[in-house]
Motif scaffolding. Sequence first.
Motif, mmCIF file in Angstrom:
data_model
loop_
_atom_site.group_PDB
_atom_site.id
_atom_site.type_symbol
_atom_site.label_atom_id
_atom_site.label_comp_id
_atom_site.label_asym_id
_atom_site.label_seq_id
_atom_site.Cartn_x
_atom_site.Cartn_y
_atom_site.Cartn_z
ATOM 1 N N ARG A 130 8.274 -4.286 12.965
ATOM 2 C CA ARG A 130 7.059 -3.977 12.229
ATOM 3 C C ARG A 130 6.960 -2.472 12.018
ATOM 4 O O ARG A 130 7.178 -1.694 12.940
ATOM 5 C CB ARG A 130 5.834 -4.484 12.990
ATOM 6 N N THR A 147 -5.658 -8.898 12.777
ATOM 7 C CA THR A 147 -4.512 -9.571 13.371
ATOM 8 C C THR A 147 -4.195 -10.875 12.658
ATOM 9 O O THR A 147 -3.024 -11.223 12.462
ATOM 10 C CB THR A 147 -4.789 -9.851 14.859
ATOM 11 N N GLU A 157 -1.700 -10.779 9.720
ATOM 12 C CA GLU A 157 -0.298 -10.405 9.876
ATOM 13 C C GLU A 157 0.654 -11.490 9.378
ATOM 14 O O GLU A 157 1.689 -11.202 8.780
ATOM 15 C CB GLU A 157 -0.009 -10.067 11.343
ATOM 16 N N GLU A 214 3.649 -11.048 6.508
ATOM 17 C CA GLU A 214 5.042 -11.453 6.688
ATOM 18 C C GLU A 214 5.498 -12.397 5.572
ATOM 19 O O GLU A 214 6.616 -12.284 5.059
ATOM 20 C CB GLU A 214 5.208 -12.110 8.060
ATOM 21 N N ARG A 225 -2.383 -3.354 4.649
ATOM 22 C CA ARG A 225 -3.382 -3.516 5.701
ATOM 23 C C ARG A 225 -4.408 -2.403 5.606
ATOM 24 O O ARG A 225 -4.069 -1.221 5.457
ATOM 25 C CB ARG A 225 -2.744 -3.537 7.093
ATOM 26 N N THR A 227 1.901 -2.934 12.384
ATOM 27 C CA THR A 227 1.575 -3.976 11.429
ATOM 28 C C THR A 227 2.812 -4.356 10.638
ATOM 29 O O THR A 227 3.717 -3.537 10.432
ATOM 30 C CB THR A 227 0.458 -3.527 10.461
#
Length: 258
Positions: free
Chosen positions: A2, A200, A203, A207, A218, A225
């Motif tokens: 990340r 959170t 996330e 992806e 974000r 992240t």
Amino acid sequence: MRIERPMTPNLPEGKWALFLDIDGTLLEHAAHPDSVSVSNELRQLMQTMERRLDGAVAFVTGRSVSAVDRLFDPLKMRVAGLYGLEHRLTSDGPVEAADEPADIAALADEVEAELGKGVYVERKGPVLALHTRAAPHLLARATVLVEKALDRLPRGYRVIPGNAGVELMPLEAAKGAAIRRFMEIPPFVGRRPVFLGDDTSDENGFETVNGEDGISIRIKPRGPTAARHVIADVTDAIAWLQANFGDPARQAGRDAAE
């Protein structure tokens, strides 16, 4: 791995599909989810973006579809609610809703009795959200309560910590899966996805979008992240959306004024 990249691109003209979280992304967080409100300017921006993208705009949110409708009334947008457990795939279509299981309702009662009025317990069908923004000292206790509950709930639940609270939800509640579902149908199919989120729970969506060679952003990140771009706050997120997907004439007038 990340990574964080402190830059946000100006997007060229193209076939984009836009996915938006709401709280912390389009609206500032509040102690209570019902304390926020949507401005006429934001409603107008949503309408403009939907028109410019030929309808390829959807909310992907932890709120229920009905809560989104109340918030943005009279607008009716495409929505994946409850992290994808609810859907309205077309703006005028039916809502695929999710009911509250009895064991989650019982757990919500227990948490309310344990933590009192300091924590807002939001019942969202199969999702249980504990908001501690008004009582941050209770976050650790709230987290322990829902983590212990995993041992007695049916298999298939997980705990997701947030910026100011914690949520318990089914494993199938995933923003990435919700985005993929939209991307398989018109008007999203064949487009390049863009997803803005702040927490959170976003996330998984970052992806998914990264895997589709999309743009993941974000808002106000706290720590690592998966998003490849970051934006400082809600105000800057709205400005970025206006610049890339809003009314070009309006943006030009704003730039001239500056």
